[in-house]
Enzyme design. Structure first.
Site, PDB file in Angstrom:
ATOM      1  N   LYS A  42       0.921  -1.049   0.286  1.00  0.00           N
ATOM      2  CA  LYS A  42      -0.107   0.072   0.198  1.00  0.00           C
ATOM      3  C   LYS A  42       0.822   0.711   0.311  1.00  0.00           C
ATOM      4  CE  LYS A  42      -0.582  -0.048   5.033  1.00  0.00           C
ATOM      5  NZ  LYS A  42      -1.493  -0.544   6.212  1.00  0.00           N
ATOM      6  N   TYR A 262      15.119  30.742   8.389  1.00  0.00           N
ATOM      7  CA  TYR A 262      13.803  31.242   8.641  1.00  0.00           C
ATOM      8  C   TYR A 262      14.662  31.161  10.616  1.00  0.00           C
ATOM      9  CZ  TYR A 262      12.441  31.034   4.121  1.00  0.00           C
ATOM     10  OH  TYR A 262      12.032  31.244   2.615  1.00  0.00           O
TER      11      TYR A 262
HETATM   12  C1  LIG Z   1      -0.441  -2.206   6.528  1.00  0.00           C
HETATM   13  C2  LIG Z   1      -1.018  -3.364   7.119  1.00  0.00           C
HETATM   14  C3  LIG Z   1      -0.199  -3.941   7.283  1.00  0.00           C
HETATM   15  C4  LIG Z   1       0.955  -4.261   7.275  1.00  0.00           C
HETATM   16  O1  LIG Z   1       2.176  -3.900   8.138  1.00  0.00           O
HETATM   17  P1  LIG Z   1       3.274  -3.519   8.653  1.00  0.00           P
HETATM   18  O2  LIG Z   1       3.341  -3.243  10.307  1.00  0.00           O
HETATM   19  O3  LIG Z   1       4.092  -2.501   7.730  1.00  0.00           O
HETATM   20  O4  LIG Z   1       3.494  -4.987   8.774  1.00  0.00           O
HETATM   21  C5  LIG Z   1      -0.833  -5.267   7.463  1.00  0.00           C
HETATM   22  N1  LIG Z   1      -2.359  -5.195   8.280  1.00  0.00           N
HETATM   23  C6  LIG Z   1      -2.842  -4.336   7.888  1.00  0.00           C
HETATM   24  C7  LIG Z   1      -4.172  -4.564   7.716  1.00  0.00           C
HETATM   25  C8  LIG Z   1      -2.623  -2.908   7.277  1.00  0.00           C
HETATM   26  O5  LIG Z   1      -3.075  -2.375   6.874  1.00  0.00           O
END
Ligand SMILES: *Cc1c(COP(=O)(O)O)cnc(C)c1O
Length: 367
Positions: A42, A262
């Protein structure tokens, strides 16, 4: 997609696909016998390029992929072998059913309405549609509430029109040694038992390290694939994956009472050499690193001084007299672990990677 060449004046993100694959393999070897290892890609594979990462994982044998959005799924689906499955964690909203079907991607069903619509769509088409069922065991974010899961399991024929692959849930505190993990596992075991014929998926990256009871049929690591430490506070078992380097644009020597940047938040207390590098918060190098971040150059550390601005960061290069314009300093990589950067920025490695901007060059290596 072919990576564009980097200009000398541009920051560069080097992404080691071989290390991502090695990280996936090493997580897979930790799994209990028979458990399968998915790949969570993702948010553009945590900022590292899902169009390159997902095919590399598929070539290594990964067969199930998870993304957050339908659009992310539709982008990677054509790049993967026919037998691979792409699941959308966000679920299927009313009217999106045909797009899932046409795109060959699968919803994670998060509430009774989604289950009803997806199953009804399958029955109207006269087919059994794939997907997964998400039950909530403590995140209170997505997934059927336990009572909803029980009532779904008690309604005969509710899943007709589907052929779901597995039931899943998600851990809230997997990177900590807390009782909540075992409590969530127990809750999940009792809910998944409602569908004894379906597989079960529970562990994210850190969840894999909680032990074989958490592995069940399918693990869903993301972060640990990309080099984020799944065991905060102990040595990182994963390989670093992403190296961010930025070129020095200019050097200058200043003396008290001159200030830098800044807000004049940094004032020289001694003769100081300032190096200005081509990266800033517009590139995702967070403003919260002001006065706290560090860069690395040939064994030496250059502290951030003054505020991180949109396009530039200023470093104290007094201890590095040989540094010159055009040299590249490392901001993240083997010498600057993503988790250290996250600590300095007051966030986690996930946010550091997913905030990485689009203005610098990305180069993928070693598929
Ligand atoms: C993002 C996510 C994962 C992966 O989690 P990590 O901590 O990055 O390994 C797995 N399951 C769900 C439902 C997620 O949203």
């Amino acid at each position: 997609m072919v990576d564009a060449a980097a200009r000398p004046s541009q920051a560069v993100l080097d992404i080691d696909l071989g290390a991502i694959v090695a990280n996936w393999r090493s997580l897979k070897t930790r799994l209990a016998p028979g458990a399968e290892c998915a790949g969570v890609v993702k948010a553009d594979a945590y900022g590292l390029g899902a169009d390159r990462v997902a095919p590399a994982l598929a070539a290594a044998g990964c067969r199930r992929f998870f993304v957050a959005h339908l659009g992310e799924a539709l982008e990677i689906r054509p790049l993967l072998p026919a037998g691979a499955e792409v699941y959308v964690l966000g679920g299927v909203l009313p009217g999106e059913e045909p797009e899932f079907r046409a795109g060959g991607v699968l919803p994670v069903l998060n509430d009774p309405g989604q289950v009803e619509r997806w199953a009804g769509y399958g029955r109207r088409l006269g087919v059994a549609l794939g997907g997964a069922l998400h039950v909530d065991t403590g995140m209170s974010r997505l997934g059927l509430m336990p009572a909803e899961a029980r009532s779904l399991a008690a309604s005969p024929g509710a899943l007709e029109g589907t052929r779901l692959g597995f039931v899943m849930s998600h851990l809230a505190r997997s990177e900590e040694a807390v009782a909540m993990n075992a409590e969530q596992l127990a809750a999940f075991e009792s809910l998944r038992a409602l569908w004894p014929k379906l597989g079960a998926s529970f562990a994210n990256s850190s969840g894999i390290f909680l032990g074989p009871a958490y592995h069940l049929n399918l693990a869903r690591p993301g972060a640990a694939l990309y080099g984020i430490n799944p065991l905060p506070g102990t040595p990182n078992p994963q390989r670093p994956v992403a190296t961010l380097s930025a070129p020095v644009l200019q050097l200058r020597d200043i003396a008290p009472p001159q200030t830098v940047g800044y807000g004049a938040s940094y004032a020289a207390t001694a003769p100081t050499r300032v190096a200005t590098i081509a990266i800033g918060y517009a590139d995702g190098w967070l403003r919260s690193l002001s006065g706290r971040g560090q860069a690395w150059f040939q064994g030496r550390t250059l502290p951030f001084i003054g505020r991180v601005s949109m396009d530039l960061v200023t470093l104290d290069a007094t201890a590095v007299p040989d540094l010159k314009a055009g040299d590249r300093v490392e901001l993240m990589g083997v010498h600057r672990p993503v988790d250290d950067v996250a600590d300095e920025a007051g966030t986690n490695g996930y946010e550091i990677l997913t905030r990485l901007g689009s203005r610098f060059a990305r180069r993928h290596h070693g598929a």
